[in-house]
Design a protein around this motif. Structure first.
Motif, PDB file in Angstrom:
ATOM      1  N   ILE A 158      43.945  17.892  41.542  1.00  0.00           N
ATOM      2  CA  ILE A 158      43.433  18.665  41.229  1.00  0.00           C
ATOM      3  C   ILE A 158      43.914  20.649  41.070  1.00  0.00           C
ATOM      4  O   ILE A 158      44.039  20.737  40.593  1.00  0.00           O
ATOM      5  N   ARG A 159      43.572  20.459  42.268  1.00  0.00           N
ATOM      6  CA  ARG A 159      44.237  21.298  43.549  1.00  0.00           C
ATOM      7  C   ARG A 159      46.097  21.780  42.999  1.00  0.00           C
ATOM      8  O   ARG A 159      46.587  22.952  43.093  1.00  0.00           O
ATOM      9  N   ASN A 212      50.085  24.262  37.392  1.00  0.00           N
ATOM     10  CA  ASN A 212      50.049  24.180  35.430  1.00  0.00           C
ATOM     11  C   ASN A 212      50.541  26.255  35.282  1.00  0.00           C
ATOM     12  O   ASN A 212      50.525  26.376  34.722  1.00  0.00           O
ATOM     13  N   ASP A 213      50.338  26.895  36.927  1.00  0.00           N
ATOM     14  CA  ASP A 213      51.090  28.483  36.573  1.00  0.00           C
ATOM     15  C   ASP A 213      52.550  29.031  36.495  1.00  0.00           C
ATOM     16  O   ASP A 213      52.560  29.362  36.693  1.00  0.00           O
ATOM     17  N   ILE A 214      52.931  27.232  36.650  1.00  0.00           N
ATOM     18  CA  ILE A 214      54.296  27.482  36.550  1.00  0.00           C
ATOM     19  C   ILE A 214      54.696  26.873  35.431  1.00  0.00           C
ATOM     20  O   ILE A 214      55.918  27.619  34.220  1.00  0.00           O
ATOM     21  N   ILE A 215      54.310  25.767  35.151  1.00  0.00           N
ATOM     22  CA  ILE A 215      54.703  25.112  33.665  1.00  0.00           C
ATOM     23  C   ILE A 215      53.731  24.640  33.101  1.00  0.00           C
ATOM     24  O   ILE A 215      53.145  23.399  34.187  1.00  0.00           O
ATOM     25  N   PRO A 216      53.783  24.402  31.955  1.00  0.00           N
ATOM     26  CA  PRO A 216      52.517  24.337  31.429  1.00  0.00           C
ATOM     27  C   PRO A 216      51.857  22.021  31.677  1.00  0.00           C
ATOM     28  O   PRO A 216      52.560  21.446  31.340  1.00  0.00           O
ATOM     29  N   ALA A 217      51.277  21.566  32.246  1.00  0.00           N
ATOM     30  CA  ALA A 217      51.025  19.782  32.846  1.00  0.00           C
ATOM     31  C   ALA A 217      49.422  20.303  33.050  1.00  0.00           C
ATOM     32  O   ALA A 217      48.343  20.795  32.542  1.00  0.00           O
ATOM     33  N   LYS A 273      38.092  26.433  36.901  1.00  0.00           N
ATOM     34  CA  LYS A 273      38.337  26.372  35.177  1.00  0.00           C
ATOM     35  C   LYS A 273      39.365  25.719  34.514  1.00  0.00           C
ATOM     36  O   LYS A 273      41.170  26.145  33.721  1.00  0.00           O
ATOM     37  N   LEU A 274      39.905  24.583  33.995  1.00  0.00           N
ATOM     38  CA  LEU A 274      40.599  23.356  33.963  1.00  0.00           C
ATOM     39  C   LEU A 274      40.150  22.558  33.022  1.00  0.00           C
ATOM     40  O   LEU A 274      41.184  21.847  33.288  1.00  0.00           O
ATOM     41  N   GLU A 275      38.828  22.708  32.312  1.00  0.00           N
ATOM     42  CA  GLU A 275      38.446  21.908  31.928  1.00  0.00           C
ATOM     43  C   GLU A 275      39.721  21.259  30.515  1.00  0.00           C
ATOM     44  O   GLU A 275      39.568  19.657  30.587  1.00  0.00           O
ATOM     45  N   ASN A 276      39.866  22.031  30.553  1.00  0.00           N
ATOM     46  CA  ASN A 276      41.080  21.502  29.486  1.00  0.00           C
ATOM     47  C   ASN A 276      42.325  20.971  29.845  1.00  0.00           C
ATOM     48  O   ASN A 276      43.378  20.551  28.638  1.00  0.00           O
ATOM     49  N   LYS A 277      42.792  21.121  30.816  1.00  0.00           N
ATOM     50  CA  LYS A 277      43.784  20.521  31.573  1.00  0.00           C
ATOM     51  C   LYS A 277      44.090  18.635  32.631  1.00  0.00           C
ATOM     52  O   LYS A 277      44.891  18.392  32.322  1.00  0.00           O
ATOM     53  N   VAL A 278      42.140  18.979  32.625  1.00  0.00           N
ATOM     54  CA  VAL A 278      41.827  17.559  33.587  1.00  0.00           C
ATOM     55  C   VAL A 278      41.411  16.467  32.824  1.00  0.00           C
ATOM     56  O   VAL A 278      40.303  16.901  31.886  1.00  0.00           O
ATOM     57  N   THR A 308      53.030  22.505  48.754  1.00  0.00           N
ATOM     58  CA  THR A 308      54.056  21.452  49.144  1.00  0.00           C
ATOM     59  C   THR A 308      54.532  20.578  47.589  1.00  0.00           C
ATOM     60  O   THR A 308      55.236  20.416  47.106  1.00  0.00           O
ATOM     61  N   MET A 309      53.260  19.946  47.511  1.00  0.00           N
ATOM     62  CA  MET A 309      53.105  18.679  47.292  1.00  0.00           C
ATOM     63  C   MET A 309      52.830  19.910  45.184  1.00  0.00           C
ATOM     64  O   MET A 309      54.314  18.730  44.380  1.00  0.00           O
ATOM     65  N   ALA A 310      52.513  20.923  45.298  1.00  0.00           N
ATOM     66  CA  ALA A 310      52.662  21.440  43.263  1.00  0.00           C
ATOM     67  C   ALA A 310      54.292  21.821  43.944  1.00  0.00           C
ATOM     68  O   ALA A 310      55.483  21.635  43.324  1.00  0.00           O
ATOM     69  N   LYS A 311      55.080  22.249  45.234  1.00  0.00           N
ATOM     70  CA  LYS A 311      56.129  23.245  44.773  1.00  0.00           C
ATOM     71  C   LYS A 311      57.040  21.620  44.750  1.00  0.00           C
ATOM     72  O   LYS A 311      57.729  21.850  43.661  1.00  0.00           O
ATOM     73  N   ASN A 312      57.397  20.624  45.513  1.00  0.00           N
ATOM     74  CA  ASN A 312      57.718  19.800  45.400  1.00  0.00           C
ATOM     75  C   ASN A 312      57.775  19.367  43.629  1.00  0.00           C
ATOM     76  O   ASN A 312      58.507  18.582  42.861  1.00  0.00           O
TER      77      ASN A 312
END
Ligand code: GMT
Length: 375
Positions: A217-218, A224-229, A251-256, A326-330
């Motif tokens: 989730i993190r 999601n700040d860079i690519i809609p996901a 505040k990711l209820e619509n994303k998860v 790093t997970m997010a960057k990759n």
């Protein structure tokens, strides 16, 4: 061959491996007898050559706690004698390997010889198996087994060092049905979860603390700040409530989307653009293999046996435990480069087909059975 198989019947990789192995052995003409406290959930329908024997418990009032290890050994003895079993293949050392050793010794006193193969899966060695009170039992049952297999080189090495044993351990990797788990094209389901063409990030597990589901989730938050996901979380377990709370906090209820336990995840996994496995410990990572077979690149931690499955910068990326940045960057790098993403997807599928497909690995088990039976 007449083979007894014991495993945990509930959700979990070791039960999946044991049941799929048994189904395939039966299909090849062997007689397979499952012995457990409940029907393994992957044994959904009747199949020729498969029999199930339920372990019964005594309700005697003196026994405040159920004597499963003993009840299982008793049932193994009964099944071995009644059905002339050649070998028992037990999955997950605690307590299955111990019950099998007891059954073998008792059967020997009754003039019946049986071989035992124990397959080590993970926390039976790396977590529960390391509890000081269990260590002597785990070591004993490993050394008393006629054959021992481990699902990764990591787990083999760990067993040898942690339990100080010279026992010969054969590495036989987990396997996947690459005809069932494969890339598919279903734009309808994709647009159901990602109506605006968002990227789909996916994770499946039993939501136990070792899986670190909250990290997914993190990572989603940063991606999601860079690519809609969107993030699809499949499975259930003790950490689900905390994950739902974190989703709200960020505040990711619509994303998860929490999909809970699902049968037939082969119809969901291929929707993923990447698969997350941020576990703290993982001896193999069957969930990641399922995703790879569906052509989904893996973002996972660099622990346990995961590097034997996921190849850095080829089928995905491996990162330190908890390193969500790093997970997010990759994930962002991969999802922003269509050509690279396609290459990774193909590499995942090829690796699953060429290294881990069920025909290849089941033959290894059959060869090992023959070796042990001939000793
Ligand atoms: O060991 C466990 O935690 C349970 C076990 C299971 O039944 O799911 O998981 C292990 O066995 C799987 C099948 O071999 C492996 O894919 C998992 O990596 C392994 N889990 C861990 O090592 C945490």
């Amino acid at each position: 061959m007449k083979i007894g198989i014991t495993c945990y019947p509930t959700y979990g990789g070791s039960g999946v491996v044991a049941t799929e192995l048994g189904k395939e052995l039966a299909r090849l003409g062997n007689e397979v007898h499952f012995v457990s406290y409940a029907m393994p959930y992957r044994l959904k329908k009747f199949q020729e050559n498969i029999y199930f024997h339920e372990v019964e418990f005594s309700n005697y009032p003196l026994f405040e706690h159920q004597l499963y290890t003993l009840a299982l050994a008793s049932k193994m003895i009964e099944v071995a004698e009644n059905h002339k079993i050649d070998l028992f293949h037990v999955h997950y050392a605690i307590p299955h390997a111990m019950s099998a050793c007891m059954a073998k010794k008792i059967l020997a006193t009754r003039g019946y010889e049986i071989k035992i193969i124990s397959t080590l899966h993970g926390t039976d060695i790396t977590l529960v198996g390391l509890e000081p009170s269990f260590m002597p039992l785990v070591k004993f049952s490993i050394e008393e087994s006629d054959g021992v297999t481990a699902v990764s080189q990591f787990l083999k090495d760990k067993t040898k060092t942690a339990h100080q044993t010279n026992k010969d351990i054969q590495v036989i990797y987990n396997f996947i049905d690459t005809e069932l788990y494969k890339p598919k094209n279903n734009e309808t389901s994709k647009s159901h979860f990602a109506p605006n063409g968002e990227k789909i990030l996916i994770h499946t597990s039993n939501f136990r603390p070792v899986k670190r589901v909250a990290d997914t989730i993190r990572v989603l938050k940063l991606v999601n700040d860079i690519i809609p996901a969107k993030l699809l979380l499949i499975g259930d377990g003790p950490d689900r409530s905390e994950c739902e709370r974190l989703t709200k906090e960020l505040k990711l209820e619509n994303k998860v989307t929490f999909l809970g336990k699902q049968d037939g995840i082969e119809d969901l996994l291929f929707l993923g653009d990447v698969f997350f496995l941020p576990s703290e410990t993982e001896s193999f990572g069957l969930a990641a293999l399922e995703a790879m077979a569906c052509g989904v690149p893996i973002i996972c931690t660099n622990i346990g046996g995961l590097s034997e499955l996921n190849i850095q910068n080829k089928t995905g990326y491996l990162t330190d435990v908890g390193d969500v940045e790093t997970m997010a960057k990759n994930t962002i790098d991969l999802l922003s480069d269509e050509g690279k993403h396609k290459q990774f997807k193909e590499a995942c599928r090829n690796r699953a087909v060429n290294q881990f497909n069920k025909n290849l690995i089941i033959q290894k088990y059959l060869d090992y059975y023959k070796e042990i039976l001939s000793k």
